[in-house]
Structure formats: structure tokens, C-alpha cells
Design a protein around this motif. Sequence first.
Motif, PDB file in Angstrom:
ATOM      1  N   ALA A  97       0.781  -1.360   0.054  1.00  0.00           N
ATOM      2  CA  ALA A  97      -0.079  -0.022   0.028  1.00  0.00           C
ATOM      3  C   ALA A  97       0.749   1.309   0.132  1.00  0.00           C
ATOM      4  O   ALA A  97       0.439   2.290  -0.165  1.00  0.00           O
ATOM      5  N   LEU A 116      -4.163  -3.986  -2.516  1.00  0.00           N
ATOM      6  CA  LEU A 116      -3.131  -3.371  -1.540  1.00  0.00           C
ATOM      7  C   LEU A 116      -3.279  -4.185  -0.187  1.00  0.00           C
ATOM      8  O   LEU A 116      -4.211  -4.745   0.595  1.00  0.00           O
ATOM      9  N   ASP A 118      -1.105  -3.665   3.809  1.00  0.00           N
ATOM     10  CA  ASP A 118      -0.317  -2.804   4.409  1.00  0.00           C
ATOM     11  C   ASP A 118       1.143  -3.042   4.355  1.00  0.00           C
ATOM     12  O   ASP A 118       1.381  -4.346   4.045  1.00  0.00           O
ATOM     13  N   ALA A 346       0.745   6.504   0.615  1.00  0.00           N
ATOM     14  CA  ALA A 346      -0.396   5.323   0.825  1.00  0.00           C
ATOM     15  C   ALA A 346      -1.326   5.437  -0.552  1.00  0.00           C
ATOM     16  O   ALA A 346      -1.910   6.475  -0.814  1.00  0.00           O
ATOM     17  N   GLY A 348      -4.059   4.018  -1.164  1.00  0.00           N
ATOM     18  CA  GLY A 348      -5.415   4.379  -0.922  1.00  0.00           C
ATOM     19  C   GLY A 348      -5.827   5.584  -0.826  1.00  0.00           C
ATOM     20  O   GLY A 348      -7.061   6.019  -1.028  1.00  0.00           O
ATOM     21  N   PRO A 369      -9.799   1.277  -0.355  1.00  0.00           N
ATOM     22  CA  PRO A 369      -9.380   0.870   0.793  1.00  0.00           C
ATOM     23  C   PRO A 369     -10.473   1.373   2.069  1.00  0.00           C
ATOM     24  O   PRO A 369     -11.164   2.579   1.618  1.00  0.00           O
ATOM     25  N   PHE A 374      -4.801   0.060   5.993  1.00  0.00           N
ATOM     26  CA  PHE A 374      -3.352   0.525   5.756  1.00  0.00           C
ATOM     27  C   PHE A 374      -2.983   1.679   6.619  1.00  0.00           C
ATOM     28  O   PHE A 374      -2.434   2.747   5.952  1.00  0.00           O
TER      29      PHE A 374
END
Length: 418
Positions: A97, A116, A118, A346, A348, A369, A374
Amino acid sequence: MTTSPLALFGGPSVIDAPRPHFVWPPIENRDVEAVTGQLISAVSIPERSGVVADLEDSLASFFGVRHVVTTCTGTAALHSMYAAAGIGPGDEVIVPALTFHATATPLFHLGARPVLADVDEHGQLDLADAIRRITARTKAVVAVHLWGVPENMDALTAFSTRHNLMLLEDGSHAHGATWRGQRVGTFGRAAAFSLNGPKPLSAGEGGFVATDDTELYYRVLLHGQYNKRCRREIPADHDLAPYAITGMGLKLRVHPLAAALANAQLPRLVGYLAGRETVAARMRRALHGVPGIEVPRLPSQARPAWYALPLRYRPNQLAGLPVGRFLEAVHAEGASEIDLPGSTRALGDHPLFHTPGALLPGYADYPGPGADSFTTARRLHGSTVKLPVWHRDRDVPLADAYTTAIIKVAEHHRELVK
Ligand SMILES: *Cc1c(COP(=O)(O)O)cnc(C)c1O
């Protein structure tokens, strides 16, 4: 207080060297000669010859892989790699992510889904989170060696084997970085690299795919190098040879002038990396134990390419000083090249990953997300400041001045929170 007043409040600044403080790639006479020579010899190379063949051969031998195909960008290299790996509609690919968005975006153009997962506190793929996201459609996992620090390839290789996933790599930050002495980009079925301006190996604009898999290589050619290259390189009796003229319809060839620059740079890459290693070690030493600043942890198996030195900013150790104010003070000291990562964030948080439907109609139902997911990628992005890693001896005083500026601001943090 061992240092002078903050430059932000009228004190003398630590650095007054003229800007820019970091220029990449370093251009020497041999680069100018290589590019101008190429300009005269050929500005379009439709098959694997000339500087394109030279660069691909040199990269293949540098990485110790059978095949390299150059492309116009790293984004194109990733696109070709995924297409050639057989990733198609409905397939899911696990992507960290926290990365540059192009690690994932080409998947949208293949009808596939970036899933994605984390990252951990060190920016590495969080395998516990990744496992939760595996479904019957998961086909591959991508290793990204963020900031040039290799992923734990023991863990990722075991993970991909255990879950029967294809391991692919995005080495765009990490040309020449090694894990247990093995170059990243050689662990998976294939790897894609960018040769964009600031990357450790630069063509200005460019990229390449590296693989040992000859079938995958043919498909990389068919994806973005149609006609002559495909006709010359795919054996006439191969099932896919009849597609050679059109390939898959995309043209993603490298520009010969870009290839000439990368080809001139490549013999210096090992020297760049050795220089960066020395400077990075020096900066890490200088910053070790400075309140508010955490230097990256380095497993003993890893030798990074130091695309940047990522520092974890810990405001709680500096009376809550917000990172923005910290950077303002550091910049006032003249350390202008320290910043928060911009596009590497990130994923997302980009509209394309939470509501892609407005641009990509086929993805109106892409899950996006959740607000609570994340969390580490987000936290890490919001608390990472990065600085360049110089490679020449003559840059050492500047690198020292940068760490001095950071230390000075940390020492004076109370004045900034008042
Ligand atoms: C730069 C980069 C890309 C994209 O490469 P371009 O050459 O800019 O298209 C992809 N992934 C990562 C991790 C990158 O840093």
C-alpha cells in the motif's frame, strides 16, 4: 544549547552553498559524447541492435539474467511485465500500500485488480496483512524495494511459494541493491525497473524488464515492441510468432538517446552505490540517537541502493512539533533537499484507488480501501522525511551540513512549539 539561534528566527543558517544541492544523474563528458554520438548514428531503433542491444546486454550481465527488454518508462516496463506474466481480467495482484502508484496502476489496464496490503513499520510488505487478502483469484505478489532498501527476500520468497503466488519485483528504487549478495530484481519470475531521471540508474526517461523466463520475454516483446523486434526474436515455429507484426498493439520502445545515456551511466553504477553506501552510513551515524529522528533499520542481509535516506520523524520526542514546522526550520537552515515524499504515498489516498470508476468505467465496483485500513502505510508516509544520498567524496561536507541542520533544529525544537 550547543548551536547558534535558528535561521528561522534570524540566526545564521547552517548551509549557504548554492542550490541545487543534489543533481541526478551526474552528467560527464562521456555522457555528452554517448548521447551526441547516438544522435548522429540512429534516433530510431526498431529491432534489437545498436545501443538498445548494448544496453540490454550490459543490463542482463549486470543482473545475471537471460533477458532484458528496455521500455520508454518504468510504468511501461511494469505494464509489459504484468501482461507477459499472464495477468488478466479478474486476476488479483498483491501490491504494498506504500509505493509509487505505477507499481499498481498498469494492472487496471489489464482488467486485473491491484489488491493493496499494508506495510510494516519499516515500509516492508506486511505479510500477515497480505495473507488476509489472498483469495482464489490472487495470482501474484509484487516486491517493491522502497527507497532502495531491499525487501526481506527470504520472507517474500517463502510467502510466495507457500501460497503458490508468482513473485514479481518493482526494482525502480533499487538498481544494484542486494539481499544476501543477490541483486534485487533477480528473485522473482520477472522484475521491472524505471530508468527515470532521479532513479539510481537513469536514462532520463526509460525502463526495462529483466527475466530468465524466455516465454515471458517473448510476451514482453509482444506487449510493447511490435513488428521488427518480434519478427526477429520470436522463433518462426513459436505459437505466438503469427502475432509478431501487431504484437498486443502497444508500442513502448525506449528512445535511443535515452538508451545511450543509461548505457553510458551503467558502468558507473557500482561506484555510485559504493559512494552512497559510505555517505548513507555517515549520515545514519550522525543522526543516530537524535531525538525525534529514527534512522532506517538495516538487516545484515541487505545492501541498499539508497535512492533516498528515509528518516522516521517522531514528533512525540520533540514536544509534538509538527513535521511541517520542523521542515520549515530545516529548510531555513539551507537544507532545502529534505522533504516529505510526494508521489510515493499510501496508495489508498489517491482517488484512482478509492473511486477509480470516474476514470476507469470498468472499475466502478473496485472496493477501495476502508477508512481504517493501511494505517501503517498512512502513518509511515506522514512521518517520513527523506533526503538525498550523495556519492562523491567532495559531497561529504554537504551531507554533514544536512545532518547538522537536522540536529540543530531538533536541539531548538522547544522554541518552535512555543
Ligand atoms: C519511478 C517509479 C515507477 C515508474 O517509473 P517511470 O519511469 O516514472 O514510469 C514505478 N515504480 C516505482 C517504485 C518508481 O519509483
